[in-house]
Design an enzyme around this catalytic site. Structure first.
Site, PDB file in Angstrom:
ATOM      1  N   CYS A  19       0.784  -1.209   0.000  1.00 23.76           N
ATOM      2  CA  CYS A  19       0.000   0.000   0.000  1.00 23.76           C
ATOM      3  C   CYS A  19       0.814   1.256   0.000  1.00 23.76           C
ATOM      4  CB  CYS A  19      -0.827   0.027   1.272  1.00 23.76           C
ATOM      5  SG  CYS A  19      -1.205  -1.585   1.898  1.00 23.76           S
ATOM      6  N   ASN A 250       1.970  -0.422   5.556  1.00 17.49           N
ATOM      7  CA  ASN A 250       2.408  -0.768   4.216  1.00 17.49           C
ATOM      8  C   ASN A 250       3.473  -1.824   4.415  1.00 17.49           C
ATOM      9  OD1 ASN A 250       3.354  -1.032   1.656  1.00 17.49           O
ATOM     10  ND2 ASN A 250       4.437   0.933   1.616  1.00 17.49           N
ATOM     11  N   GLY A 251       3.145  -3.049   4.074  1.00 17.68           N
ATOM     12  CA  GLY A 251       4.141  -4.087   4.294  1.00 17.68           C
ATOM     13  C   GLY A 251       3.493  -5.431   4.436  1.00 17.68           C
ATOM     14  N   MET A 496      21.757 -28.185 -11.310  1.00 19.05           N
ATOM     15  CA  MET A 496      20.849 -28.883 -12.225  1.00 19.05           C
ATOM     16  C   MET A 496      19.578 -29.416 -11.570  1.00 19.05           C
ATOM     17  SD  MET A 496      23.104 -30.232 -15.248  1.00 19.05           S
ATOM     18  CE  MET A 496      21.792 -29.555 -16.219  1.00 19.05           C
ATOM     19  N   GLU A 912      20.561 -14.002 -16.517  1.00 26.47           N
ATOM     20  CA  GLU A 912      20.783 -12.697 -15.903  1.00 26.47           C
ATOM     21  C   GLU A 912      22.140 -12.090 -16.193  1.00 26.47           C
ATOM     22  OE1 GLU A 912      21.182 -13.604 -11.213  1.00 26.47           O
ATOM     23  OE2 GLU A 912      21.375 -11.563 -11.893  1.00 26.47           O
ATOM     24  N   LYS A 963      16.439 -22.180  -6.432  1.00 24.65           N
ATOM     25  CA  LYS A 963      16.792 -21.472  -5.205  1.00 24.65           C
ATOM     26  C   LYS A 963      15.964 -20.209  -5.061  1.00 24.65           C
ATOM     27  CE  LYS A 963      20.817 -19.635  -7.593  1.00 24.65           C
ATOM     28  NZ  LYS A 963      22.138 -19.078  -7.504  1.00 24.65           N
ATOM     29  N   CYS A1128      24.808 -32.021 -22.833  1.00 26.78           N
ATOM     30  CA  CYS A1128      24.952 -32.089 -21.376  1.00 26.78           C
ATOM     31  C   CYS A1128      24.688 -33.510 -20.902  1.00 26.78           C
ATOM     32  CB  CYS A1128      23.961 -31.128 -20.723  1.00 26.78           C
ATOM     33  SG  CYS A1128      23.634 -31.451 -18.989  1.00 26.78           S
ATOM     34  N   CYS A1134      28.139 -27.858 -12.656  1.00 25.61           N
ATOM     35  CA  CYS A1134      28.135 -26.537 -13.280  1.00 25.61           C
ATOM     36  C   CYS A1134      28.855 -25.520 -12.408  1.00 25.61           C
ATOM     37  CB  CYS A1134      26.709 -26.059 -13.499  1.00 25.61           C
ATOM     38  SG  CYS A1134      25.611 -27.310 -14.131  1.00 25.61           S
ATOM     39  N   CYS A1139      32.866 -28.635 -16.318  1.00 24.15           N
ATOM     40  CA  CYS A1139      31.969 -29.402 -17.187  1.00 24.15           C
ATOM     41  C   CYS A1139      32.780 -30.037 -18.312  1.00 24.15           C
ATOM     42  CB  CYS A1139      30.906 -28.488 -17.769  1.00 24.15           C
ATOM     43  SG  CYS A1139      29.823 -29.316 -18.926  1.00 24.15           S
TER      44      CYS A1139
END
Lengths: 1527, 469
Positions: A19, A250-251, A496, A912, A963, A1128, A1134, A1139
């Protein structure tokens, strides 16, 4: 009026909200209508922080709390009855059912209670409302709203207020427990002689139109507290609107389940000492059905009326981080320590505003995760709100301005007529009682006990082996889990994902722990970084019997204080042996039962255990130790979690839980997850004696790398568990163990309701499952396997095979046959081999592994011919490859996927790690290596404007399956020259991705980031990646309301480059559950038609695709399977860079071994699509779209041969989503992103000459806080046309005046200069990509720039280049994850330059705590004004030093530029006295960065001297350190 | 665990061998032990795969990554425990197994696989040398009696497992020594018979009863035992029905090899029955392991020359693309015997034997080409090859039908092997079969695996559930 009932996978308990909050007050308590109007005005300016659902005219809720408007009320009731003087009567706002008869009955109840408490009923007033102001949904559900007036029969205002509280609680419960039809509509927003609430299911602008009173000039108040809600649903819930009676929030309270349970338990200790007779009427403290905020309000009210002041109550419930702060005064630490004995924190992000009508204040959570800015005017107004700029105040009128800092409180005392600062306020609170003495005299520390008991030595290896067998240890447990912990003091890392059966589907006996999955925070609240932000985390815990919470005595501190919840054998022995006064020695109860007696024996043992526990309480033991030390092959241990759950819940039920602490002495616990569960279900500490003995033995046997001393190994193990615990807590955004304890942040998967209801009360278990009989059977199987009756036991342990495949171990979906048949299929174009592969995966012939393995598809009565099904080439367009960063996998593997997906019209994902710019260009061959999905993750690596505009889809990774809730780390040895360039970092320097996105702490923040991304690239769709867990559907609804175009639901089992093993196995749930829930909830809220739903996570075959579609997905993601197709072989290494097939490595030699071809991936995708087509033809569907959500075509198959699987009931997944006619069940509408209403859009025609013809354009214009993301749309246009270089300097110059909204200057590119005179909210210069931003205070302002907050939190997040000059103070996390921008600022909040990897930041003012945490690159130059910088700088990765001549020249030049651009007086002053300034400047240098830069410099020099020059990348050391790479 | 970068650091080490000149002088084992540091490096080469293909490449499911790691860390006791968890006779497979595990080793995709077999042998030898091979009698006896017929690797494995599960086991062996092909098939230079003997001693100490020189009789087996496990091998050799086959000097390989093994064990072979290669031109027909054993034996006996004939074409030097990893690769294999001498001919078929005075003197050969699964002679390639001794090493067909199988009334499969169900049981309840007699001729490692599987099935049959792994 309430939330709908649970149905299918929807459960109202999962709802969240977030909020905008604010208040305005007159310091000296001058009452005026102006204050009310201003309150309403604040709301209007916060409207963008709220949301609307499918009905754009019905908001999620808004409200206002004011002082009792006596003038209005007196006039309104005149003629009917007379109002006594203010303070001697109370007024209540009452929501009533629309049905007159029901309404009358409710009113009657209330009147009865007024009389019943000896007060006077004065009369009722109908609140004038205008229902035409409501949206349709709000109107349908609107209650009738009355005000009740109650006369006091006492002179004691405090006492009267308490009576009003009793009346309300009593009436509420009476109606709730009555049979009055429509009783759910009965609700009392407030009943007080001081304050009055107006709230409802409204949008901000509807509030004053609906409640006519609010525009009535007779309504005067000295304060108004307002709230605008953004909820994760679209259901009509009037009563969840805020403010509540005392507070607005707010939370999110992450620990609410535990807090509420503990509160219920504490109520049992209440006696008549405070409320007298009335104590009966006020219980339960927590009203069922309330939101987390409402529950907090309930408890705050109770404590307030019991006699503590409101600031005292709030400080108790939401304490600041006191445990690890050496700079905190001792009296304050004592105050917190004492209160920690009384109550655990209500933990989670929070900006709380609160008032009792006389004082109004606000406080921020310990981590400052919700923004709040305040200002005080010269004429005595104080405004505080989630944003700056919500109220127009001429600059010259501003006396002071600031922000609410983490853990701090801000209080306006209207009676005293002044603002009370945090320091003063807390000193007052802390000195009310001699808390320090109480603590010192009463609390017990283990290390202070001097009569330490000797413990017998470690068991002989043979005995240890036997014990390990009793608890089902495997060699894998020792090899992969325990040994690494004992070696490094850290949790082991794997990669993996996981592909073994769910515990309930396994045929091997499973520990009960494995039936629980961890929850984690996503979107509605951020996970925490427990390493870099360790200052807010704490494992300190208090164990023992508690006393009545309603008052405070020295005795309350009679607790055992533990620094770590892992007890060593010595510590437990000491605890048992001590004769120290004040501590009633622990009772030890054995938790074993005769295995031969099966389920009945287990049940009997549990009952007896509970009886013994109650006896121990009666005998005044304040600690009970549940111990399985006496377990043998025949007397097997009761699963420790079950024993704990039984005792904890038994004592909870009979009201004695708070009289004792529970400790576990168990050989079973060895993984981090086990400790989490034991603590999360109520244990105070755990002694894992077999794990500890095993560690000792491993050390003695010389198996541990570098650790020979058993004591060191044990210490490491305990450290690893503690670190792991912190990580798991932080994933949920929980900071303190005290709050985590008993908070039950888990979902059960495969336990029967009978078990969860009795032993794990309140835990979600959506599929049913095994009962006590089956648990006993698993104990028997474990015992039989470990202790053969005839055969001599084998000299070792069972092999396990859970993490790595073993022929004799657990089953795996990826096994040798599956891998080789897939590889053969795609290499040799061998359809038969693909069939073999898909049969192996689909049939799960050796028993089910996944939920979808429990199902059959129901063929159509009239199947279609294959030719009638849409072609595979259409289906593959719905396929995406998963987010795997370039960095976690090799360039070869990454580009191979991109080329393949581009060829078939599917989508590949950057992951990423950014993407090299040359990949944006098409290859001469016609192929393209451009990833169509560009991921935006918390690290923002390589996220430049140019990157963003080169995407078809922008994916915000909230969490990843392997994760969820965790960040990652790319170790320096993997960061070679190319990766460094791509990620805008330095080769060889470690990169850290923070666990949260620092611009997403809440759902409205996510809405903001989605808006930012849409602005910078309106052509790309924005997707949000979530991970399946109970409640993900509700989150997804919020995400849809935040206007995502695509929602991706990932299964918990998805692959990863590296993740702690605990997370791989135990966090999140399968995508089947998450997807089904999401689809059901989205349809229920009529939000499904606005978004594309995608699923991924161990998706492998056409059947998987069909199942996902039937459950509600229309797009599908694959990651591991296409990698396997590319070569693979599931090394699961990894994270080690070794590898051997060149997929997940950056080692140049190993990369050469990559043999994958785009054709392999393409064949895989087409085989999958063809398999799906065949199934579609059998099912009678022409297109994927037709299949979406058709769960009626799935039926459970017969699994009777499996004693556990047959107990599962998956019908909740197979509930067809409820929907009214006309509600879309797959994406059909586009979101309204509102881009054309943005300021940039309006500016576009005026600046076109700059963007298109590179002509210089300069504009001046006003700006307001509702103007968000200013500049990003223009930046995107420039990047699209002119590439990464942007425009020549100062081509586009915009001068703004006013308060800028969030994300001012986000993604600004070279050639743009945005100058702001005024102030700005959060995220200034987010993702800055070459642009120049300058902010200065208004010229008319009189406040000092280096003392006043000018820009909000998280400025320059993920900036990659450009400059920023801020002539004022910035909030928390300035320049977080900056990788190349240069900035000057005149003060920063906590966590400045966090995770920075490049660029330079000059701070010429005060810095907050934890400066440079996780900073691995770039430089910061800080003016150490008062010598306090050393204490505020996190020394873990950086060193501090003086400035050399080069640095000095650089800083001087930059300050001069700062002075020129912003007119900074501070800069001028420093430059004028440069000789004095220079020695006070401190250069902050990351240690690793220094080394690498020096190395580079050396190489450059060497190269210069040796012609010809070679452009040699930095040699990257080959290493084998464990790392946690982000995706 | 293991050493993460071991495979990048250390090259593969093959088992060291005695020099050819030296080893041809005796029948002692060819392979030499390896010093422990080198061995540890070889263990360190293991990559500890997420999916260790070796583990399923091995019919026994040997826990290869586990013992590789133990060797790397010098934990030989734990290593042999891990070895014995799945394999009753690692000292045998460590010597004679062609090591399909190594063919499946992930490291072998792009480099030389881990020396798994060398490690296995070394671990087992270490345990023998230290006296760590101790009896493991059962904790209690079930009172059930099981007859095992045949004492080759399948029978021995079954017997040891069943005995350890508490059953009273009697092994029936027709020959005068225990061990089947281990004793009489495999030459001593590959497998020292003292190892077989040591196992027999261990089993005896565990309580297994051995009866040698007995012909098991169906009625007695059924009457006196609760279950029977047949492990009688597939002893009927494949013959070559060619003109001249009746000539003297043409023998089945197994007859030849058995004699030599007996000699080494101290038996005296009557001259009239003795087959010797000394001074002779020897031709071995059949290029498999048995053929190779014949070559080595003949060379040790002092053959004037040895030629081995193989009908299949010469395989490629390295893995043929039709058998990609992790399959057993089609490739030229050079055994220790091939290293020692003799000549190998491929793609050649014998058309007839010729001789004078009733004794073989010549083989008439022709080159053949394989087309659609058949061998076609290539006209114009006919030639002759002189020979004094011809050894037929063409493999085995099936068990002997007459006698026990007939008496028990067992159903056979199409190939003449004993037919069994998924629980290794024949059509006669309580009668089980394991090893070559039901599988057809195969590797020792398969025999052990079958023996263990049958033992599990028998234990479950007798007790309702099994305690055997």
């Amino acid at each position: 009026m309430r939330l709908p009932e649970s149905r299918g996978l929807y459960d109202p308990r999962f709802e969240h909200d977030a909020c905008g909050v604010g208040f305005v007050a007159h310091v000296r308590g001058l009452r005026s209508h102006d204050i009310v109007e201003r309150g309403v005005g604040i709301l209007l300016n916060l409207e963008h922080r709220g949301a609307t659902g499918c009905d754009p005219l019905s908001g999620d809720g808004a409200g206002i709390l004011i002082q009792v408007p006596h003038e209005l009320l007196a006039a309104e009731v005149e003629g009917r009855f007379e109002l006594p003087s203010p303070g001697t009567y109370g007024v209540g706002c009452v929501f009533l059912p629309r049905d007159p008869a029901a309404r009358a009955r409710c009113q009657q109840v209330l009147e009865d209670k007024i009389l019943g408490t000896g007060q006077r009923l004065l009369g009722w007033r109908t609140v004038p409302v205008d229902e035409a102001a409501l949206g349709p949904i709000a109107r349908q559900s609107a209650p009738v709203i009355f005000q009740v007036l109650v006369g006091s029969t006492t002179d004691d205002e405090q006492g009267f207020e308490r009576k009003l509280f009793v009346i309300r609680k009593w009436a509420e419960r009476t109606v709730r427990e009555s049979d009055i039809p429509g009783r759910d509509a009965f609700y009392i927003p407030s009943l007080s002689c001081r304050t009055l609430v107006y709230k409802g299911l409204l949008l901000a602008h509807q509030l004053a139109k609906f409640y006519r009173d609010l525009e009535d000039p007779r309504v005067v108040s000295a304060l108004s507290m307002v709230h605008q809600r953004f909820s994760t649903n679209t259901f009509p819930t009037w009563q969840l609107a805020q403010p509540f009676r005392l507070l607005s929030h707010n939370g999110e309270i992450n620990t609410v389940r535990g807090n509420a349970q503990w509160m219920r338990a504490r109520e049992q200790l209440f006696d008549g000492r405070v409320f007298g007779e009335d104590v009966r009427h006020i219980l339960p403290t927590i009203t069922p059905g309330g939101s987390d905020s409402a529950q907090l309000d309930n408890v705050a009210e109770l404590l307030l009326h019991a006699g503590r002041s409101l600031p005292h109550v709030m400080t108790m419930l939401v304490p600041e981080a006191w445990q690890n702060d050496p700079s905190m005064p001792a009296y304050l630490r004592d105050f917190y320590a004492y209160h920690a004995c009384l109550v655990e924190p209500w933990d989670g992000p929070a900006a709380l505003t609160f008032t009792d009508g006389r004082q109004i204040g606000a406080l921020s959570d310990r981590n400052g995760l919700r923004p709040a800015r305040w200002l005080e005017t010269r004429d005595g107004l104080v405004v505080l709100a989630s944003e700056t700029g919500v109220m127009d105040v001429p600059p010259e009128q501003i006396a002071r301005k600031g922000r609410l800092e983490p853990g701090r409180m801000f209080l306006v005392d209207l009676a005293a007529g002044r603002i009370v600062e945090d320091d003063e306020l807390k000193r007052q609170l802390a000195q009310q009682k001699p808390y320090g003495k109480w603590i010192r005299d009463n609390a017990i520390h283990l290390d202070e006990i001097d009569d330490v008991t000797e413990v017998p030595g470690a068991p002989a290896p043979h005995d240890l082996l036997e014990r390990q067998r009793v608890f089902g240890y495997t060699t894998e447990d020792l090899r992969l889990l325990i040994a690494p912990m004992a070696e490094k003091g850290e949790e082991p890392v794997g990669s993996m994902g996981t592909d073994t059966p769910l515990a309930v589907l396994s045929e091997r006996p499973q520990l009960l722990f494995n039936y629980f999955k961890q929850h984690f925070a996503q979107v509605t609240n951020p996970p925490i970084d427990p390493i870099r932000e360790a200052l807010v985390m704490s494992l300190r815990n208090f164990v023992g019997g508690e006393d009545n919470l309603l008052f405070e005595l020295p005795d309350h501190a009679q607790m055992l204080e533990l620094g770590s919840p892992v007890l060593t054998n010595e510590e437990l022995a000491t605890l048992r042996g001590t004769h120290q006064i004040h501590f009633r020695r622990p009772a030890t109860l054995p938790i074993v039962y005769p295995v031969a007696e099966g389920g009945r024996g287990l049940k009997a043992a549990l009952d007896e255990l509970c009886r013994q526990a109650s006896l121990s309480v009666l005998n005044n033991h304040s600690v009970i130790v549940l111990s399985d030390r006496s377990a043998t092959a025949h007397m097997v241990p009761i699963p420790s979690l079950l024993a704990l759950g039984a005792v904890h819940n038994h004592l909870m039920r009979n009201g004695t839980r708070m009289r004792v602490g529970l400790l576990m002495e168990t050989g079973e616990a060895r993984e981090v997850h086990h400790f989490c569960l034991l603590l999360g279900f109520g244990a105070g500490a755990v002694n894992p004696y077999v794990a500890l003995d095993s560690v000792s033995e491993l050390a003695r046997a010389g198996v541990l790398a570098g650790v020979r001393d058993p004591a060191v190994a044990r210490k490491n193990f305990v450290k690893a568990v503690n670190k792991g615990l912190l990580k798991v807590m932080s994933k949920m955004g929980i900071s303190t163990l005290q709050s985590y304890q008993g908070a039950q942040i888990f979902e059960a998967l495969g336990l029967s309701a009978e078990v969860t209801e009795r032993y794990f009360t309140g835990t979600t278990s959506r599929l049913g499952g095994i009962d006590l009989e089956d648990i006993a059977e698993e104990c028997r199987l474990r015992s039989d396997a470990a202790f053969p009756r005839r055969r001599a036991p084998s000299p070792g342990l069972d092999t396990g095979g859970e993490y790595q495949f073993r022929a004799q171990g657990e089953r795996h979906l990826w096994n040798p046959k599956v891998v080789t048949s897939l590889q053969r299929a795609v290499r040799d174009e061998d359809v038969k081999s693909y069939r073999e592969y898909s049969d192996l995966v689909n049939q799960q012939s050796r028993g089910p592994i996944t939920l979808r393995g429990l199902w059959n598809l129901i063929p159509a009565d009239a199947p279609l011919a294959l030719s009638e099904v849409e072609p595979a080439s259409e289906i593959v367009r719905r396929f995406a490859t998963g987010a795997m960063s370039f960095g976690s996998i090799s360039a070869e593997a990454h580009e191979n996927l991109a080329i393949a997906m581009n060829r078939i019209g599917g989508r590949s994902n950057t992951g990423e790690g950014g993407e090299r710019e040359e990949r944006f260009l098409r290859l001469p061959s016609g192929d393209s290596k451009r990833s169509s999905i560009k991921q935006v993750a918390s690290g923002r690596f390589g996220v430049t404007t140019h990157y963003l505009v080169n995407a078809d889809e922008l994916q915000i990774k909230i969490a990843q399956g392997a994760k969820p809730g965790e960040g990652g780390q790319l170790p320096g040895h993997k960061v070679d020259a190319v990766i460094a360039a791509t990620r805008h970092s330095t080769p060889g320097v470690t990169l850290i991705s923070p666990p949260p996105h620092h611009d997403i702490y809440s759902i409205e923040d996510l809405a903001q980031l989605i808006f930012d991304l849409k602005m910078v690239n309106p052509k790309a769709r924005v997707s949000v990646k979530l991970v399946a867990e109970a409640g993900v559907g509700t989150i997804a609804a919020g995400v849809a309301k935040a206007r995502a175009d695509v929602i991706l639901i990932s299964g918990f089992d998805g692959g990863t480059g590296a993740s702690p093993l605990t997370s791989i196995k135990h966090a999140g749930v399968p995508w089947e559950l998450g997807l089904a829930e999401t689809h059901q909830v989205l349809v229920k809220n009529d939000l499904r038609s606005r978004v594309v739903l995608q699923a991924d996570g161990q998706m492998r075959t056409g059947r998987d695709v069909v199942i996902a579609a039937l459950l509600g997905a229309e797009e599908f993601g694959f990651a591991t399977a296409p990698l396997v197709a590319s070569g693979c072989i599931m090394m699961r290494k990894c994270h080690l860079n070794t590898c051997p097939v060149g997929v997940a490595t950056q080692d140049p030699e190993l990369r050469k071994k990559f043999e994958g071809k785009p054709e392999h991936v393409i064949r895989f995708m087409f085989y999958v699509a063809e398999e799906a087509r065949e199934l579609m033809s059998q099912l009678g569907f022409h297109t994927v779209e037709e299949m979406v959500g058709r769960v009626d075509r799935i039926r459970p198959r017969d699994v009777n041969e499996h004693f556990k699987a047959k107990k599962l009931d998956t019908s909740a997944l197979l509930v067809s989503a409820e929907c009214a006619a006309g509600v879309g069940v797959c994406k059909s509408l586009d979101q309204d992103h509102g881009l054309e209403r943005s300021l940039d859009h309006q500016l576009l025609p005026e600046v076109r000459a700059a963007i298109e013809q590179r002509e210089r354009v300069r504009l001046a214009l006003p700006i307001k806080n509702v103007h968000r993301t200013v500049g990003a749309l223009l930046a995107g246009e420039i990047a699209r046309r002119h590439g990464p270089g942007g425009l020549p300097e100062d081509t586009l110059h915009l001068d703004f005046e006013g308060s800028a909204g969030q994300s001012f200057g986000a993604f600004a590119v070279a050639g743009m200069h945005l100058h702001l005179e005024g102030d700005a909210n959060d995220y200034v210069g987010k993702g800055l990509s070459g642009g120049l931003i300058s902010v200065r205070p208004p010229r008319a302002a009189t406040f000092r720039s280096d003392e006043s907050v000018l820009v909000g939190n998280v400025a320059l997040y993920g900036a990659t280049s450009g400059k920023a000059f801020i002539s004022g103070v910035a909030g928390e996390r300035f320049a977080v994850r900056n990788s190349g921008a240069t900035a000057v600022v005149e003060g920063v909040g906590d966590h400045g330059c966090e995770y920075m990897t490049g660029g330079r930041v000059v701070v010429i003012g005060k810095t907050g705590k934890n400066f440079a945490a996780g900073m691995s690159g770039g430089y910061a130059y800080v003016l150490d004004q008062d010598g306090s910088f050393e204490a505020r700088c996190n020394p873990e990765l950086v060193t501090r030093e003086g400035l050399g001549s080069e640095d000095a020249a650089f800083v001087a030049a930059l300050l001069d530029e700062h002075r020129r651009v912003t007119g900074s007086a501070k800069a001028a002053e420093l430059l004028a006295r440069w000789e004095e300034t220079l020695p006070r400047l401190v250069k902050v240098v990351p240690t690793e960065y220094r080394r690498v830069v020096e190395q580079l410099e050396e190489q450059r020099r060497a190269a210069e001297s040796a012609a010809p020059t070679v452009d040699d990348p930095l040699p990257v050391p080959r290493g084998n350190r464990h790392s946690t790479e982000a995706e | 665990m293991g050493k993460v970068t071991g495979f990048l650091q250390y090259p593969r080490l093959a088992a060291p061998k005695r020099p050819v000149a030296e080893r041809l002088k005796d029948h002692r084992e060819i392979e030499l032990p390896v010093v422990s540091e080198r061995l540890a490096e070889q263990g360190a080469r293991c990559m500890d795969c997420g999916i260790p293909f070796c583990n399923t490449g091995c019919p026994l499911g040997n826990l290869i990554p586990e013992w590789n790691d133990h060797v790397y860390r010098g934990r030989m006791t734990e290593a042999v425990q891990a070895l014995h968890a799945t394999n009753n006779f690692p000292e045998v497979t460590g010597r004679v197994c062609p090591a399909p595990c190594e063919a499946a080793c992930v490291l072998g995709i792009h480099a030389e696989p881990v020396s798994i077999k060398l490690l296995e042998r070394s671990i087992a030898d270490h345990a023998f040398a230290r006296g760590h091979i101790l009896p493991e009698p059962p904790l209690s006896r079930t009172g059930k009696k099981v007859a095992v017929v045949g004492s080759g690797p399948a029978g021995l494995a079954a017997a040891q497992q069943l005995n350890r599960a508490g059953h009273s086991v009697v092994v029936h062996e027709r020959a005068d020594r225990i061990g089947g092909l281990l004793t009489y098939g495999i030459p001593d230079f590959k497998l020292d018979k003292r190892l077989v003997q040591a196992r027999v001693e261990q089993m005896r100490a565990e309580g297994v009863e051995f009866r040698t020189g007995v012909v098991a009789e169906a009625g007695e087996l059924r009457a006196r035992f609760d279950a029977v496990c047949l492990a009688i091998g597939a002893r009927v050799p494949r013959d070559l029905a060619l003109s001249g086959r009746e000539l003297a000097g043409i023998h089945f390989a197994m007859d030849y090899l058995e004699q030599q093994n007996r000699r080494v064990s101290g038996d005296r072979i009557p001259d009239e029955r003795a087959i010797s290669a000394a001074g002779k031109r020897v031709v071995v027909i059949g290029g498999g392991d048995t053929g190779s054993d014949c070559i080595g034996t003949a060379l040790r006996q002092g053959a004037a020359s040895v030629v081995s004939l193989e009908i299949l074409p010469r395989p490629p030097e390295s893995r043929d693309p039709t058998t990609p990893w992790p399959l057993w690769p089609l490739m030229l294999r050079t055994s220790t015997s091939h290293e020692e001498g003799g000549e190998r001919s491929f793609g050649v078929s014998t058309e007839r034997f010729a001789g004078g005075a009733g004794t073989v003197e010549q083989l008439h050969l022709v080159e053949v080409a394989e087309r659609a699964g058949r061998f076609e002679r290539i006209a114009g390639t006919e030639r002759t090859l002189d020979a004094d001794l011809v050894l037929l090493a063409l493999g085995f067909m099936h068990p002997e039908k007459s006698g026990l199988l007939d008496e028990l009334g067992l159903t056979l499969d199409r190939r003449g092997n004993v037919a069994v169900d998924v629980n290794c049981m024949t059509n006669v309840s309580g009668v089980f079969a394991a090893g070559d007699c039901q599988r057809g001729q195969s590797l020792v490692v398969w025999a052990i695996a079958d023996g263990r599987r049958a033992a599990r099935a028998i234990d479950a049959f007798l007790m309702g559930k099994t305690e055997l792994g």
